[in-house]
Design an enzyme around this catalytic site. Structure first.
Site, PDB file in Angstrom:
ATOM      1  NE  ARG A 141      49.408  20.029  69.936  1.00  0.00           N
ATOM      2  CZ  ARG A 141      48.611  19.716  70.942  1.00  0.00           C
ATOM      3  NH1 ARG A 141      49.102  19.173  72.007  1.00  0.00           N
ATOM      4  NH2 ARG A 141      47.320  19.907  70.881  1.00  0.00           N
ATOM      5  CE  LYS A 173      42.078  19.048  77.459  1.00  0.00           C
ATOM      6  NZ  LYS A 173      43.541  19.130  77.361  1.00  0.00           N
ATOM      7  CG  HIS A 213      53.447  18.378  77.865  1.00  0.00           C
ATOM      8  ND1 HIS A 213      52.748  17.197  77.958  1.00  0.00           N
ATOM      9  CD2 HIS A 213      52.566  19.311  77.445  1.00  0.00           C
ATOM     10  CE1 HIS A 213      51.494  17.417  77.613  1.00  0.00           C
ATOM     11  NE2 HIS A 213      51.356  18.692  77.288  1.00  0.00           N
ATOM     12  CB  SER A 268      47.944  14.668  76.755  1.00  0.00           C
ATOM     13  OG  SER A 268      49.108  15.266  77.266  1.00  0.00           O
TER      14      SER A 268
END
Length: 163
Positions: free
Chosen positions: A95, A42, A18, A132
């Site tokens: 990614r 989430k 990040h 994360s």
């Protein structure tokens, strides 16, 4: 007129990947707003205020430009925040093809809703495998996350594990 970009994310917690994207975005735009958003899909490990604080510490520790602002946003659309601060661009780190597939529909809707464009940035290959959620999993099992997160995050996670 300033070129303002928003780097949104849940940042739960912020990773070195990040920070890489934030730093590179700061080299392109006049002002960067790092916006910690609530993701209803989430379950968060850290409250938004804690995530904001850890990002601020990481930005300061790396001596990143003072044109980086860190804030939270938990109500309304992200494009509403962009409009409020005059940002015309969202920066999203991707990614893999999975990230691109997930982000593309949102990018199209954000452009349709408010004329806000999305720029995808590829990570430094050294950080491309880190997410994360992976950091949370490693930390919850007692593993060392220091290679993947800023010092402030590693220390915070260590303190919470011990305390």
């Amino acid at each position: 007129m300033s070129r303002i970009a928003v780097v949104p994310g849940s940042f739960d917690p912020v990773t070195l990947g990040h920070l890489d994207v934030i730093e590179r975005a700061a080299n392109i735009f006049d002002e960067i707003h790092v916006v910690v958003v609530h993701n209803p899909g989430k379950s968060a490990m850290l409250p938004i205020a804690q995530r904001v604080s850890l990002i601020e510490q990481a930005v300061a520790d790396r001596a990143l430009p003072s044109t980086i602002r860190v804030t939270g946003w938990s109500v309304g659309l992200l494009v509403d925040y962009c409009t409020e601060v005059g940002a015309q661009v969202l920066i999203k780190g991707v990614r893999s093809q999975v990230d691109v597939a997930y982000e593309t529909p949102m990018a199209i809707v954000n452009r349709n809703l408010a004329g806000v464009e999305t720029v995808f940035m590829l990570p430094d290959p050294a950080h491309a495998h880190v997410s994360s959620s992976l950091v949370r999993q490693v930390a919850s099992l007692g593993g060392d996350v220091a290679p993947y997160v800023p010092r402030a995050v590693a220390e915070f996670l260590e303190e919470t594990r011990e305390g």
